[in-house]
Design a protein around this motif. Sequence first.
Motif, PDB file in Angstrom:
ATOM      1  N   GLU A  43     -25.992  15.457   4.501  1.00 55.59           N
ATOM      2  CA  GLU A  43     -26.240  15.984   5.843  1.00 55.59           C
ATOM      3  C   GLU A  43     -27.567  15.460   6.398  1.00 55.59           C
ATOM      4  O   GLU A  43     -27.650  15.061   7.568  1.00 55.59           O
ATOM      5  N   GLU A  44     -28.597  15.456   5.561  1.00 54.13           N
ATOM      6  CA  GLU A  44     -29.894  14.952   6.009  1.00 54.13           C
ATOM      7  C   GLU A  44     -29.813  13.481   6.384  1.00 54.13           C
ATOM      8  O   GLU A  44     -30.392  13.045   7.383  1.00 54.13           O
ATOM      9  N   ARG A  45     -29.092  12.713   5.565  1.00 49.59           N
ATOM     10  CA  ARG A  45     -29.005  11.279   5.860  1.00 49.59           C
ATOM     11  C   ARG A  45     -28.185  11.031   7.121  1.00 49.59           C
ATOM     12  O   ARG A  45     -28.514  10.147   7.922  1.00 49.59           O
ATOM     13  N   GLN A  46     -27.119  11.808   7.321  1.00 46.84           N
ATOM     14  CA  GLN A  46     -26.318  11.632   8.528  1.00 46.84           C
ATOM     15  C   GLN A  46     -27.126  11.998   9.767  1.00 46.84           C
ATOM     16  O   GLN A  46     -27.029  11.317  10.796  1.00 46.84           O
ATOM     17  N   ASP A  47     -27.931  13.058   9.677  1.00 46.18           N
ATOM     18  CA  ASP A  47     -28.782  13.424  10.811  1.00 46.18           C
ATOM     19  C   ASP A  47     -29.783  12.314  11.113  1.00 46.18           C
ATOM     20  O   ASP A  47     -30.100  12.045  12.273  1.00 46.18           O
ATOM     21  N   ARG A  48     -30.291  11.683  10.062  1.00 44.90           N
ATOM     22  CA  ARG A  48     -31.279  10.627  10.249  1.00 44.90           C
ATOM     23  C   ARG A  48     -30.647   9.380  10.848  1.00 44.90           C
ATOM     24  O   ARG A  48     -31.245   8.718  11.718  1.00 44.90           O
ATOM     25  N   LEU A  49     -29.441   9.032  10.417  1.00 46.79           N
ATOM     26  CA  LEU A  49     -28.782   7.823  10.905  1.00 46.79           C
ATOM     27  C   LEU A  49     -28.079   8.054  12.243  1.00 46.79           C
ATOM     28  O   LEU A  49     -27.863   7.110  13.007  1.00 46.79           O
ATOM     29  N   GLY A  50     -27.664   9.298  12.497  1.00 52.10           N
ATOM     30  CA  GLY A  50     -26.987   9.597  13.762  1.00 52.10           C
ATOM     31  C   GLY A  50     -25.572   9.087  13.828  1.00 52.10           C
ATOM     32  O   GLY A  50     -25.062   8.823  14.926  1.00 52.10           O
ATOM     33  N   ARG A  51     -24.918   8.960  12.691  1.00 55.21           N
ATOM     34  CA  ARG A  51     -23.521   8.496  12.679  1.00 55.21           C
ATOM     35  C   ARG A  51     -22.867   8.965  11.378  1.00 55.21           C
ATOM     36  O   ARG A  51     -23.558   9.363  10.425  1.00 55.21           O
ATOM     37  N   PRO A  52     -21.534   8.919  11.305  1.00 56.27           N
ATOM     38  CA  PRO A  52     -20.853   9.270  10.046  1.00 56.27           C
ATOM     39  C   PRO A  52     -21.278   8.320   8.925  1.00 56.27           C
ATOM     40  O   PRO A  52     -21.571   7.149   9.154  1.00 56.27           O
ATOM     41  N   LEU A  53     -21.328   8.861   7.713  1.00 53.99           N
ATOM     42  CA  LEU A  53     -21.796   8.073   6.569  1.00 53.99           C
ATOM     43  C   LEU A  53     -20.682   7.235   5.974  1.00 53.99           C
ATOM     44  O   LEU A  53     -19.525   7.646   5.910  1.00 53.99           O
ATOM     45  N   THR A  54     -21.062   6.049   5.534  1.00 53.36           N
ATOM     46  CA  THR A  54     -20.165   5.226   4.725  1.00 53.36           C
ATOM     47  C   THR A  54     -20.404   5.565   3.266  1.00 53.36           C
ATOM     48  O   THR A  54     -21.324   6.308   2.914  1.00 53.36           O
ATOM     49  N   GLU A  55     -19.576   4.999   2.389  1.00 56.12           N
ATOM     50  CA  GLU A  55     -19.776   5.213   0.949  1.00 56.12           C
ATOM     51  C   GLU A  55     -21.118   4.646   0.505  1.00 56.12           C
ATOM     52  O   GLU A  55     -21.788   5.210  -0.366  1.00 56.12           O
ATOM     53  N   GLU A  56     -21.486   3.508   1.097  1.00 53.74           N
ATOM     54  CA  GLU A  56     -22.797   2.934   0.758  1.00 53.74           C
ATOM     55  C   GLU A  56     -23.923   3.880   1.160  1.00 53.74           C
ATOM     56  O   GLU A  56     -24.909   4.029   0.437  1.00 53.74           O
ATOM     57  N   ASP A  57     -23.795   4.522   2.320  1.00 51.51           N
ATOM     58  CA  ASP A  57     -24.804   5.478   2.770  1.00 51.51           C
ATOM     59  C   ASP A  57     -24.913   6.638   1.792  1.00 51.51           C
ATOM     60  O   ASP A  57     -26.013   7.092   1.455  1.00 51.51           O
ATOM     61  N   ARG A  58     -23.759   7.147   1.358  1.00 52.83           N
ATOM     62  CA  ARG A  58     -23.764   8.273   0.424  1.00 52.83           C
ATOM     63  C   ARG A  58     -24.428   7.879  -0.897  1.00 52.83           C
ATOM     64  O   ARG A  58     -25.224   8.631  -1.457  1.00 52.83           O
TER      65      ARG A  58
END
Length: 262
Positions: A43-58
Amino acid sequence: MLGEPLLHFVVLGGVIFGVWSRTPEDPAATIVIDRATQDRLYEERQDRLGRPLTEEDRQEAIDRFVDGELLYREGLAMGLDRDDPMVRRRVIKKMEFVSTNLELPNEPDEDTLRRFMAEAPERYAGPPRFDFEIVTLARTPDDTDARRAQAVLEQLRQGADPKSVGGRYASGKRFTATNLSQTYGVELGAAVVELSPGQWALLPISGGVSLVHLVARHPGDAPPFEKVKNRVQLDWKQSQRGAVLRQRLEELRAKYRVELEP
């Protein structure tokens, strides 16, 4: 040899290597990331990126958390947290929070809150209020102001009518300190608050001298319970947490022995 810097470096390197070389079988070498932590990281990373997360993001979110955990654990193992007052304060604060919030009291009923309020009514009362008199003597062209003010002060202390001593008379009832300061100036307002009832005092001011008399001091009015209920409830909970923390500390004291080095 004990004084050789190279020897010190080798020994320190050996210690660090020993700390970093724990085997995976060591329970302390296992990092468990529960589902709640994973969700928070995503959730924190998605808020920071401003978009849905990819597997790489996770995966990157997990990797960054693991990196931090590795450094944190190894730092503790090397004793880097010792003798650091900032770290000590943060740990103490966190332990206070954990110790008191694990045993949160039940919501108090109204009778409990009313009794708590009655134990310290001054905490919720309004500001004290003052009845006063003021005689202001205008500054004269010659250098007799101080002597004249002292003479008038003696007359007032001996019971003279303040309206007949030759100055400008004013009075007020149930003024708060704020009201006094706003109406007569900060200096005069502060002087009235500090006086004892029945006392006349002399206060030099710009443009003359004021003779101030505190007639009476009234305690602050107690507000109705309904008006301060939320504040009383917060104070009650805080007092309960304090009681829980004191009890917890007494239990911990029984587990430790305190020694003072001579």
